[in-house]
Design a protein around this motif. Sequence first.
Motif, PDB file in Angstrom:
ATOM      1  N   LYS A  18      52.055  42.773  22.669  1.00  0.00           N
ATOM      2  CA  LYS A  18      53.093  41.773  22.396  1.00  0.00           C
ATOM      3  C   LYS A  18      54.055  41.617  23.566  1.00  0.00           C
ATOM      4  CE  LYS A  18      52.558  42.340  17.515  1.00  0.00           C
ATOM      5  NZ  LYS A  18      53.100  42.675  16.231  1.00  0.00           N
ATOM      6  N   GLY A  19      53.483  41.618  24.779  1.00  0.00           N
ATOM      7  CA  GLY A  19      54.275  41.369  25.976  1.00  0.00           C
ATOM      8  C   GLY A  19      54.967  42.566  26.568  1.00  0.00           C
ATOM      9  N   SER A  20      54.865  43.743  25.943  1.00  0.00           N
ATOM     10  CA  SER A  20      55.543  44.915  26.501  1.00  0.00           C
ATOM     11  C   SER A  20      54.819  45.471  27.725  1.00  0.00           C
ATOM     12  CB  SER A  20      55.725  46.008  25.441  1.00  0.00           C
ATOM     13  OG  SER A  20      54.479  46.503  25.016  1.00  0.00           O
ATOM     14  N   SER A  21      53.564  45.101  27.900  1.00  0.00           N
ATOM     15  CA  SER A  21      52.850  45.438  29.130  1.00  0.00           C
ATOM     16  C   SER A  21      52.327  44.135  29.713  1.00  0.00           C
ATOM     17  CB  SER A  21      51.694  46.402  28.853  1.00  0.00           C
ATOM     18  OG  SER A  21      50.708  45.790  28.052  1.00  0.00           O
ATOM     19  N   SER A  22      52.197  44.083  31.024  1.00  0.00           N
ATOM     20  CA  SER A  22      51.736  42.838  31.644  1.00  0.00           C
ATOM     21  C   SER A  22      50.237  42.889  31.878  1.00  0.00           C
ATOM     22  CB  SER A  22      52.461  42.596  32.967  1.00  0.00           C
ATOM     23  OG  SER A  22      51.971  43.475  33.952  1.00  0.00           O
ATOM     24  N   CYS A  23      49.651  41.715  31.972  1.00  0.00           N
ATOM     25  CA  CYS A  23      48.232  41.587  32.249  1.00  0.00           C
ATOM     26  C   CYS A  23      47.882  42.275  33.571  1.00  0.00           C
ATOM     27  CB  CYS A  23      47.868  40.099  32.302  1.00  0.00           C
ATOM     28  SG  CYS A  23      46.212  39.743  32.869  1.00  0.00           S
ATOM     29  N   GLY A  24      48.692  42.046  34.584  1.00  0.00           N
ATOM     30  CA  GLY A  24      48.426  42.600  35.906  1.00  0.00           C
ATOM     31  C   GLY A  24      48.445  44.118  35.944  1.00  0.00           C
ATOM     32  N   VAL A  25      49.439  44.716  35.323  1.00  0.00           N
ATOM     33  CA  VAL A  25      49.553  46.179  35.330  1.00  0.00           C
ATOM     34  C   VAL A  25      48.410  46.807  34.536  1.00  0.00           C
ATOM     35  CG1 VAL A  25      50.973  48.132  34.576  1.00  0.00           C
ATOM     36  CG2 VAL A  25      52.037  46.181  35.707  1.00  0.00           C
ATOM     37  N   SER A  26      48.132  46.267  33.358  1.00  0.00           N
ATOM     38  CA  SER A  26      47.052  46.813  32.533  1.00  0.00           C
ATOM     39  C   SER A  26      45.704  46.642  33.219  1.00  0.00           C
ATOM     40  CB  SER A  26      47.020  46.123  31.166  1.00  0.00           C
ATOM     41  OG  SER A  26      48.206  46.367  30.464  1.00  0.00           O
ATOM     42  N   GLY A  27      45.484  45.478  33.820  1.00  0.00           N
ATOM     43  CA  GLY A  27      44.228  45.237  34.530  1.00  0.00           C
ATOM     44  C   GLY A  27      44.074  46.137  35.743  1.00  0.00           C
ATOM     45  N   ALA A  28      45.169  46.363  36.460  1.00  0.00           N
ATOM     46  CA  ALA A  28      45.117  47.236  37.640  1.00  0.00           C
ATOM     47  C   ALA A  28      44.819  48.682  37.237  1.00  0.00           C
ATOM     48  CB  ALA A  28      46.432  47.162  38.405  1.00  0.00           C
ATOM     49  N   LEU A  29      45.445  49.140  36.170  1.00  0.00           N
ATOM     50  CA  LEU A  29      45.181  50.501  35.694  1.00  0.00           C
ATOM     51  C   LEU A  29      43.727  50.636  35.245  1.00  0.00           C
ATOM     52  CD1 LEU A  29      46.196  53.322  35.119  1.00  0.00           C
ATOM     53  CD2 LEU A  29      47.128  52.500  32.963  1.00  0.00           C
ATOM     54  N   TYR A  30      43.228  49.624  34.554  1.00  0.00           N
ATOM     55  CA  TYR A  30      41.824  49.606  34.131  1.00  0.00           C
ATOM     56  C   TYR A  30      40.909  49.709  35.358  1.00  0.00           C
ATOM     57  CZ  TYR A  30      37.533  47.859  31.922  1.00  0.00           C
ATOM     58  OH  TYR A  30      36.245  47.710  31.466  1.00  0.00           O
ATOM     59  N   SER A  31      41.217  48.924  36.403  1.00  0.00           N
ATOM     60  CA  SER A  31      40.413  48.942  37.635  1.00  0.00           C
ATOM     61  C   SER A  31      40.434  50.299  38.315  1.00  0.00           C
ATOM     62  CB  SER A  31      40.919  47.886  38.621  1.00  0.00           C
ATOM     63  OG  SER A  31      40.715  46.611  38.109  1.00  0.00           O
ATOM     64  N   LEU A  32      41.612  50.889  38.394  1.00  0.00           N
ATOM     65  CA  LEU A  32      41.720  52.210  39.023  1.00  0.00           C
ATOM     66  C   LEU A  32      40.912  53.254  38.257  1.00  0.00           C
ATOM     67  CD1 LEU A  32      45.509  52.243  39.973  1.00  0.00           C
ATOM     68  CD2 LEU A  32      43.546  52.157  41.550  1.00  0.00           C
ATOM     69  N   LEU A  33      41.007  53.207  36.930  1.00  0.00           N
ATOM     70  CA  LEU A  33      40.219  54.147  36.122  1.00  0.00           C
ATOM     71  C   LEU A  33      38.729  53.915  36.322  1.00  0.00           C
ATOM     72  CD1 LEU A  33      42.285  54.118  32.816  1.00  0.00           C
ATOM     73  CD2 LEU A  33      41.912  56.088  34.312  1.00  0.00           C
ATOM     74  N   MET A  34      38.326  52.656  36.412  1.00  0.00           N
ATOM     75  CA  MET A  34      36.912  52.324  36.588  1.00  0.00           C
ATOM     76  C   MET A  34      36.403  52.826  37.944  1.00  0.00           C
ATOM     77  SD  MET A  34      35.038  48.611  36.190  1.00  0.00           S
ATOM     78  CE  MET A  34      36.083  47.799  37.362  1.00  0.00           C
ATOM     79  N   VAL A  35      37.175  52.578  38.998  1.00  0.00           N
ATOM     80  CA  VAL A  35      36.743  52.937  40.344  1.00  0.00           C
ATOM     81  C   VAL A  35      36.746  54.449  40.561  1.00  0.00           C
ATOM     82  CG1 VAL A  35      37.378  52.776  42.789  1.00  0.00           C
ATOM     83  CG2 VAL A  35      37.375  50.732  41.367  1.00  0.00           C
ATOM     84  N   PHE A  36      37.813  55.129  40.117  1.00  0.00           N
ATOM     85  CA  PHE A  36      37.950  56.541  40.445  1.00  0.00           C
ATOM     86  C   PHE A  36      37.376  57.512  39.423  1.00  0.00           C
ATOM     87  CE2 PHE A  36      41.366  54.640  43.074  1.00  0.00           C
ATOM     88  CZ  PHE A  36      40.878  55.047  44.306  1.00  0.00           C
ATOM     89  N   THR A  37      37.246  57.099  38.157  1.00  0.00           N
ATOM     90  CA  THR A  37      36.731  58.035  37.155  1.00  0.00           C
ATOM     91  C   THR A  37      35.524  57.518  36.388  1.00  0.00           C
ATOM     92  OG1 THR A  37      38.099  57.232  35.323  1.00  0.00           O
ATOM     93  CG2 THR A  37      39.079  58.919  36.767  1.00  0.00           C
ATOM     94  N   GLY A  38      35.389  56.206  36.288  1.00  0.00           N
ATOM     95  CA  GLY A  38      34.318  55.636  35.472  1.00  0.00           C
ATOM     96  C   GLY A  38      34.591  55.768  33.987  1.00  0.00           C
ATOM     97  N   CYS A  39      35.801  56.148  33.627  1.00  0.00           N
ATOM     98  CA  CYS A  39      36.163  56.371  32.216  1.00  0.00           C
ATOM     99  C   CYS A  39      37.131  55.318  31.694  1.00  0.00           C
ATOM    100  CB  CYS A  39      36.755  57.764  32.038  1.00  0.00           C
ATOM    101  SG  CYS A  39      35.563  59.072  32.340  1.00  0.00           S
ATOM    102  N   GLN A  40      37.038  54.101  32.199  1.00  0.00           N
ATOM    103  CA  GLN A  40      37.910  53.025  31.744  1.00  0.00           C
ATOM    104  C   GLN A  40      37.682  52.709  30.272  1.00  0.00           C
ATOM    105  OE1 GLN A  40      35.276  52.637  33.695  1.00  0.00           O
ATOM    106  NE2 GLN A  40      34.061  51.008  32.803  1.00  0.00           N
TER     107      GLN A  40
END
Length: 154
Positions: A55-77
């Motif tokens: 409900k807007g408390s997190s932004s699309c950009g921040v959540s997407g960036a965190l998802y990307s970092l998890l995907m690239v560095f751990t594969g556990c996104q």
Amino acid sequence: MNKQQQPAMGVPMGEPAVGEFSSGLCDCFSDVSLCCLTCWCPCITFGRIAEIVDKGSSSCGVSGALYSLLMVFTGCQFIYSCTYRSKMKAQYGIPENSCGDCCTHFWCETCALCQEYRELQYRGYDVALGWHGNMEKANQGMTMPPSMPGGMTR
């Protein structure tokens, strides 16, 4: 649901069966552009989902960036994205199955993200606009009445 019929903000035209999403997990090709976006850039799809679910408390950009970092560095996104599936299920009264949700995201991440995106669209959100864009769109329908001149004039 006909394409002309659009549900009101957050209110579906017809409820899916109790305990179910409005579309199936493997209905990815019902929206080919969403399917392609999610296959090539799942971080964008996830970020959009996260912003609406939060409900807007997190932004699309921040959540997407965190998802990307998890995907690239751990594969556990999938662990991160399955928590949002659980949040969304809780918001819409869909029974939660933590183990099943985690398995769904592990084995079918792309399909799960597409299903969640379609569910938010079904619930009346234009997911690409984000939370604040949807709130502005909903408030545009509420306009002020025209002003009337006061008193009698000649």
